[in-house]
Design a protein around this motif. Structure first.
Motif, PDB file in Angstrom:
ATOM      1  N   ILE A  13      13.499  50.631  31.276  1.00 60.61           N
ATOM      2  CA  ILE A  13      14.203  49.611  32.257  1.00 60.61           C
ATOM      3  C   ILE A  13      15.938  49.882  31.870  1.00 60.61           C
ATOM      4  O   ILE A  13      16.819  49.595  32.867  1.00 60.61           O
ATOM      5  CB  ILE A  13      13.723  48.272  32.001  1.00 60.61           C
ATOM      6  N   CYS A  14      16.059  50.208  30.739  1.00 65.09           N
ATOM      7  CA  CYS A  14      17.494  50.476  30.502  1.00 65.09           C
ATOM      8  C   CYS A  14      18.183  51.467  31.198  1.00 65.09           C
ATOM      9  O   CYS A  14      19.466  51.409  31.718  1.00 65.09           O
ATOM     10  CB  CYS A  14      17.754  50.726  28.919  1.00 65.09           C
ATOM     11  N   ALA A  15      17.231  52.659  31.078  1.00 66.47           N
ATOM     12  CA  ALA A  15      17.852  53.827  31.960  1.00 66.47           C
ATOM     13  C   ALA A  15      17.903  53.679  33.421  1.00 66.47           C
ATOM     14  O   ALA A  15      18.825  54.018  33.932  1.00 66.47           O
ATOM     15  CB  ALA A  15      16.816  54.963  31.840  1.00 66.47           C
ATOM     16  N   VAL A  16      16.900  52.897  33.904  1.00 59.92           N
ATOM     17  CA  VAL A  16      17.042  52.438  35.466  1.00 59.92           C
ATOM     18  C   VAL A  16      18.393  51.617  35.759  1.00 59.92           C
ATOM     19  O   VAL A  16      18.831  51.683  36.713  1.00 59.92           O
ATOM     20  CB  VAL A  16      15.817  51.672  36.039  1.00 59.92           C
ATOM     21  N   ALA A  17      18.423  50.562  34.537  1.00 61.71           N
ATOM     22  CA  ALA A  17      19.650  49.679  34.886  1.00 61.71           C
ATOM     23  C   ALA A  17      21.122  50.552  34.782  1.00 61.71           C
ATOM     24  O   ALA A  17      22.068  50.326  35.723  1.00 61.71           O
ATOM     25  CB  ALA A  17      19.649  48.501  33.762  1.00 61.71           C
ATOM     26  N   LEU A  18      21.231  51.442  33.789  1.00 63.06           N
ATOM     27  CA  LEU A  18      22.294  52.087  33.662  1.00 63.06           C
ATOM     28  C   LEU A  18      22.635  53.212  35.180  1.00 63.06           C
ATOM     29  O   LEU A  18      23.580  53.257  35.533  1.00 63.06           O
ATOM     30  CB  LEU A  18      22.264  53.100  32.592  1.00 63.06           C
ATOM     31  N   PHE A  19      21.514  53.647  35.591  1.00 60.31           N
ATOM     32  CA  PHE A  19      21.512  54.400  36.519  1.00 60.31           C
ATOM     33  C   PHE A  19      22.031  53.637  37.977  1.00 60.31           C
ATOM     34  O   PHE A  19      22.690  54.142  38.564  1.00 60.31           O
ATOM     35  CB  PHE A  19      20.394  55.387  37.041  1.00 60.31           C
ATOM     36  N   ALA A  20      21.421  52.440  37.864  1.00 61.24           N
ATOM     37  CA  ALA A  20      21.777  51.427  39.064  1.00 61.24           C
ATOM     38  C   ALA A  20      23.395  51.097  39.092  1.00 61.24           C
ATOM     39  O   ALA A  20      23.842  50.979  40.079  1.00 61.24           O
ATOM     40  CB  ALA A  20      20.821  50.338  38.991  1.00 61.24           C
ATOM     41  N   VAL A  21      23.919  50.817  37.740  1.00 60.89           N
ATOM     42  CA  VAL A  21      25.135  50.478  37.607  1.00 60.89           C
ATOM     43  C   VAL A  21      26.102  51.715  38.015  1.00 60.89           C
ATOM     44  O   VAL A  21      27.102  51.354  38.877  1.00 60.89           O
ATOM     45  CB  VAL A  21      25.497  50.146  36.222  1.00 60.89           C
ATOM     46  N   LEU A  22      25.736  52.954  37.789  1.00 59.92           N
ATOM     47  CA  LEU A  22      26.397  54.209  38.288  1.00 59.92           C
ATOM     48  C   LEU A  22      26.318  54.182  39.645  1.00 59.92           C
ATOM     49  O   LEU A  22      27.562  54.483  40.217  1.00 59.92           O
ATOM     50  CB  LEU A  22      25.726  55.313  37.649  1.00 59.92           C
ATOM     51  N   GLY A  23      25.111  53.915  40.288  1.00 66.63           N
ATOM     52  CA  GLY A  23      25.119  54.295  41.722  1.00 66.63           C
ATOM     53  C   GLY A  23      25.412  53.098  42.528  1.00 66.63           C
ATOM     54  O   GLY A  23      25.846  53.551  43.687  1.00 66.63           O
ATOM     55  N   ASP A  24      25.614  51.767  42.091  1.00 69.50           N
ATOM     56  CA  ASP A  24      26.254  50.932  42.863  1.00 69.50           C
ATOM     57  C   ASP A  24      27.607  50.840  43.456  1.00 69.50           C
ATOM     58  O   ASP A  24      28.123  50.161  44.416  1.00 69.50           O
ATOM     59  CB  ASP A  24      25.894  49.412  42.426  1.00 69.50           C
ATOM     60  N   ALA A  25      28.357  51.885  42.926  1.00 73.20           N
ATOM     61  CA  ALA A  25      29.749  52.224  43.507  1.00 73.20           C
ATOM     62  C   ALA A  25      29.318  52.791  44.882  1.00 73.20           C
ATOM     63  O   ALA A  25      30.283  52.625  45.903  1.00 73.20           O
ATOM     64  CB  ALA A  25      30.511  53.096  42.644  1.00 73.20           C
ATOM     65  N   PHE A  26      28.268  53.593  44.855  1.00 72.59           N
ATOM     66  CA  PHE A  26      28.184  54.232  46.523  1.00 72.59           C
ATOM     67  C   PHE A  26      27.151  53.507  47.229  1.00 72.59           C
ATOM     68  O   PHE A  26      27.320  53.403  48.347  1.00 72.59           O
ATOM     69  CB  PHE A  26      27.330  55.589  46.079  1.00 72.59           C
ATOM     70  N   GLY A 121      32.675  44.741  46.309  1.00 69.21           N
ATOM     71  CA  GLY A 121      34.394  44.894  46.157  1.00 69.21           C
ATOM     72  C   GLY A 121      34.471  46.193  45.424  1.00 69.21           C
ATOM     73  O   GLY A 121      35.669  46.631  45.697  1.00 69.21           O
ATOM     74  N   ARG A 122      33.616  46.521  44.451  1.00 66.55           N
ATOM     75  CA  ARG A 122      33.827  47.863  43.836  1.00 66.55           C
ATOM     76  C   ARG A 122      33.909  49.054  44.759  1.00 66.55           C
ATOM     77  O   ARG A 122      34.695  49.895  44.511  1.00 66.55           O
ATOM     78  CB  ARG A 122      32.825  48.153  42.698  1.00 66.55           C
ATOM     79  N   THR A 123      32.937  49.235  45.513  1.00 66.80           N
ATOM     80  CA  THR A 123      32.905  50.042  46.681  1.00 66.80           C
ATOM     81  C   THR A 123      34.537  50.184  47.370  1.00 66.80           C
ATOM     82  O   THR A 123      35.003  51.454  47.712  1.00 66.80           O
ATOM     83  CB  THR A 123      31.952  50.033  47.599  1.00 66.80           C
ATOM     84  N   VAL A 124      34.743  49.385  47.918  1.00 64.92           N
ATOM     85  CA  VAL A 124      35.975  48.850  48.773  1.00 64.92           C
ATOM     86  C   VAL A 124      37.255  49.518  47.911  1.00 64.92           C
ATOM     87  O   VAL A 124      38.139  50.213  48.362  1.00 64.92           O
ATOM     88  CB  VAL A 124      36.154  47.662  49.341  1.00 64.92           C
ATOM     89  N   LEU A 125      37.197  48.856  46.900  1.00 59.47           N
ATOM     90  CA  LEU A 125      38.387  49.333  45.929  1.00 59.47           C
ATOM     91  C   LEU A 125      38.310  50.982  45.537  1.00 59.47           C
ATOM     92  O   LEU A 125      39.368  51.359  45.622  1.00 59.47           O
ATOM     93  CB  LEU A 125      38.155  48.473  44.626  1.00 59.47           C
ATOM     94  N   ASP A 126      37.312  51.424  45.246  1.00 58.93           N
ATOM     95  CA  ASP A 126      37.298  52.765  44.832  1.00 58.93           C
ATOM     96  C   ASP A 126      37.684  53.569  46.084  1.00 58.93           C
ATOM     97  O   ASP A 126      38.538  54.639  46.098  1.00 58.93           O
ATOM     98  CB  ASP A 126      35.981  53.320  44.552  1.00 58.93           C
TER      99      ASP A 126
END
Length: 199
Positions: A13-26, A121-126
């Protein structure tokens, strides 16, 4: 032995959470905050786990920004198509670019930090910074700060609720409700300030 079992059982679940945080910019619809809180609740009994998880979340968040910013600055076809087919997103990107131009360092940094707490907001900003002629070095410093602040906030939220409530499902429900409420409140303030600025 129980701690080792907990650590191994919670690693997925930690690995899934980290990949989700990485991917939610996209893909901002990914429930990365919820997954991080779930990871916190699953590792709450392990000494030092919240700090390690917060560091991992901050790093994943920052790397996601770097990846999307790099793609936007290189004019990746997928990014161009996304803006062409979503005029509302393109308009938001243009507004953020305009807001960042000519701002003092402190005000621009505040925009970057606040964007982390606004849905998408993160996506728009990037994307805005990726299409900006200004050098991204300052933005990356602010992005790193925003990633640390958001990681500390979301992990602390889950950790506190894991100690306040006896059941994991109640801790998760309260944590997610609190995170959603805070994000909605920040988004409302941003929209109100934008309306006032155009009056």
């Amino acid at each position: 032995m129980d701690i080792i079992t907990t650590l191994v059982g919670s690693s997925w679940i930690c690995a899934v959470a980290l990949f989700a945080v990485l991917g939610d910019a996209f893909l901002p619809l990914i429930p990365s905050g919820t997954l991080v809180i779930l990871a916190v609740l699953n590792t709450a009994r392990i000494d030092g786990a919240p700090l390690m998880l917060a560091a991992g979340v901050a790093m994943a968040s920052f790397l996601g920004d770097i990846l999307l910013l790099s793609l936007a600055r290189r004019g990746a076809p997928s990014v161009r198509r996304r803006l062409e087919h979503r005029p509302q997103l393109a308009a938001s990107v243009a507004r953020v670019q305009e807001a960042l131009d000519g701002r003092t360092t402190g005000a621009a940094a505040a925009i970057v930090v606040v964007a982390r707490f606004v849905p998408a907001g993160r996506t728009v900003l990037d994307l805005a910074m990726g299409h900006s002629p200004s050098h991204p070095r300052k933005f990356l410093r602010w992005s790193a700060l925003a990633a640390l602040i958001w990681a500390a906030y979301i992990v602390t939220l889950g950790w506190l609720n894991s100690h306040w409530f006896d059941t994991a499902w109640l801790s998760l429900a309260v944590s997610c409700a609190a995170a959603t409420t805070i994000s909605a409140a920040v988004a409302r303030v941003v929209r109100r300030n934008r309306r006032l600025a155009t009056v």
